[in-house]
Design a protein around this motif. Structure first.
Motif, PDB file in Angstrom:
ATOM      1  N   UNK A 140       0.831  -1.208   0.000  1.00 55.10           N
ATOM      2  CA  UNK A 140       0.000   0.000   0.000  1.00 55.10           C
ATOM      3  C   UNK A 140       0.867   1.261   0.000  1.00 55.10           C
ATOM      4  N   UNK A 141       1.846   1.309   0.878  1.00 53.61           N
ATOM      5  CA  UNK A 141       2.637   2.522   1.077  1.00 53.61           C
ATOM      6  C   UNK A 141       3.779   2.689   0.078  1.00 53.61           C
ATOM      7  N   UNK A 142       4.411   1.579  -0.304  1.00 52.46           N
ATOM      8  CA  UNK A 142       5.634   1.659  -1.088  1.00 52.46           C
ATOM      9  C   UNK A 142       5.544   1.014  -2.465  1.00 52.46           C
ATOM     10  N   UNK A 143       4.411   0.381  -2.768  1.00 57.80           N
ATOM     11  CA  UNK A 143       4.272  -0.273  -4.067  1.00 57.80           C
ATOM     12  C   UNK A 143       5.124  -1.512  -4.228  1.00 57.80           C
ATOM     13  N   UNK A 144       5.491  -2.148  -3.118  1.00 58.27           N
ATOM     14  CA  UNK A 144       6.322  -3.348  -3.166  1.00 58.27           C
ATOM     15  C   UNK A 144       5.419  -4.579  -3.181  1.00 58.27           C
ATOM     16  N   UNK A 145       5.456  -5.311  -4.290  1.00 58.78           N
ATOM     17  CA  UNK A 145       4.651  -6.513  -4.466  1.00 58.78           C
ATOM     18  C   UNK A 145       5.519  -7.722  -4.132  1.00 58.78           C
TER      19      UNK A 145
END
Length: 169
Positions: A140-145
């Motif tokens: 959500x916060x950093x776009x890390x999938x």
């Protein structure tokens, strides 16, 4: 999001989840007949099973439904979500259900207000499974999938009775 979800362990047999709900495949709700909280068997005594192909189809259908709910939530509340925020809410809602979208809960309010990261992480933590919630917060916060625990977000456990704080990822 589908790749994120299929990294969940596949289970071919129906299992009890959270003490009240039956799941199968990649965690979709098992729709078999004859469930009760003590048995995962149908009336003829056989365990419900699913193939990986059908589990994939069930996961896709469930995610489509959750995607619609997240989009409706955003529209109803005038929230503009980035792709990673949307995807994180889909993954989160798939795991815990959509009750957070109703009423006046903390997570709902944090998302509507666009509150900063600390408040979001605190709100997500109210839903248990801290490691999973940190992965979702990182998306959500950093776009890390990734299903790997984030190093950019830490957690602190207060142990008042023991007189110290445990820190870690």
């Amino acid at each position: 999001v589908l790749k994120q979800m299929t990294e969940y362990q596949f289970r071919s047999e129906c299992y009890l989840y959270g003490g009240t709900e039956f799941r199968i495949g990649y965690g979709t709700v098992c729709e078999g007949e004859g469930h009760n909280v003590n048995l995962t068997f149908n009336p003829d005594g056989k365990v419900h099973t699913i193939s990986q192909t059908n589990a994939d189809k069930a996961l896709r259908a469930a995610l489509k439904d959750v995607d619609t709910k997240v989009n409706n939530f955003a529209t109803k509340n005038g929230v503009s979500l980035s792709q990673n925020e949307h995807d994180a809410l889909v993954v989160f809602t798939y795991g815990v259900g959509d009750a957070w979208m109703n009423g006046t809960g903390t997570l709902k309010n944090v998302i509507i207000k666009g509150t900063e990261s600390t408040e979001l992480v605190d709100a997500l933590m109210q839903f248990g499974n801290a490691d999973r919630r940190l992965v979702e917060a990182n998306m959500y916060l950093n776009g890390v999938y990734s299903n790997t625990m984030p190093t950019s977000i830490g957690k602190v456990t207060y142990r008042i009775s023991e007189g110290y704080m445990a820190q870690g990822n």
